[in-house]
Write an enzyme that holds these catalytic residues in place. Structure first.
Site, mmCIF file in Angstrom:
data_model
loop_
_atom_site.group_PDB
_atom_site.id
_atom_site.type_symbol
_atom_site.label_atom_id
_atom_site.label_comp_id
_atom_site.label_asym_id
_atom_site.label_seq_id
_atom_site.Cartn_x
_atom_site.Cartn_y
_atom_site.Cartn_z
ATOM 1 C CB SER A 242 58.651 57.047 61.350
ATOM 2 O OG SER A 242 59.541 55.929 61.756
ATOM 3 C CE LYS B 11 61.113 55.684 58.486
ATOM 4 N NZ LYS B 11 61.727 56.250 59.754
#
EC number: 3.4.21.88
Length: 221
Positions: A139, A176
């Site tokens: 990701s 993230k």
């Protein structure tokens, strides 16, 4: 055989090495272009491809920070360290826990999560990390963070916009980019195949730490 580089290629290689040492991450094409006065990121891309052809770096297609130094990257030579210097270097290394898969609901540094301790050189990072987290998935690929990499993390309950963080949402832990937008928080991936995570006041959310660098844990091919 030594790799022969042009003066401009050597400048770019030193910039890449400097940024990795300073932040733990390679620069983007745009950052290289700004630093060296190129008119566009495409000019930086051309030089990077030339460095890759000469074996000085490896490029990850589609990743803005997908630049990896290779064993063939020319470096300044220095005298071999003495036995005393080697022993001093070993003693100066910082032992930090390597955290593998985190079980749901458990603290990151719980004993069952720690695979082993790894000795690292503190000077590799601009902030001393508290632990290394083994990255799972892609990701954050376009930030140069790949599956299997070891993310160096400094424990912190807070973060600034744009920082890469380790966050806990409910029972899950994720890596993230942090962004505060109005009354909610967005956890942004660096891969268009993944959707942002929107965190609201109703969610169980905490920041476990801030990324301060990266150690690539995969062999070069």
């Amino acid at each position: 055989m030594a790799v022969k580089l042009t003066e401009r290629q050597q400048q770019i290689l030193e910039l890449i090495r400097s940024e990795i040492t300073r932040t733990g991450f390679p620069p983007t094409r745009a950052e290289i272009a700004r630093a060296l006065g190129f008119k566009s990121a495409n000019a930086a891309e051309d030089h990077l491809k030339a460095l890759a052809r000469k074996g000085a770096i490896e490029l990850t297609p589609g990743a803005s920070r997908g630049i990896r130094l290779t064993d063939a990257s020319p470096v300044a030579t220095a005298p071999a360290p003495t036995l005393i210097e080697q022993a001093s270097s070993a003693l100066s290394q910082l032992l930090v826990p390597l955290v593998g898969r985190v079980a749901a609901g458990n603290p990151i540094l719980a004993a069952e999560h720690v695979e082993r301790e790894i000795g690292i050189e503190p000077s590799l990072f601009n902030q001393t990390p508290d632990y290394l987290l083994r990255v799972r998935g892609l990701s954050m690929r376009d930030a140069g963070i790949l599956d299997g990499d070891l993310l160096a993390v400094k424990k912190s309950p807070d973060a600034r916009n744009g920082q890469i963080i380790v966050a806990r949402i409910g029972d899950e832990v994720t890596v993230k980019r942090f962004a505060r937008a109005g009354k909610h928080i967005e956890l942004l991936p660096e891969n268009p195949d993944f959707e942002p995570i929107i965190v609201t006041a109703a969610d169980e959310f905490s920041i476990e730490g801030i990324a301060v660098g990266l150690i690539r844990n995969t062999p070069l091919h």
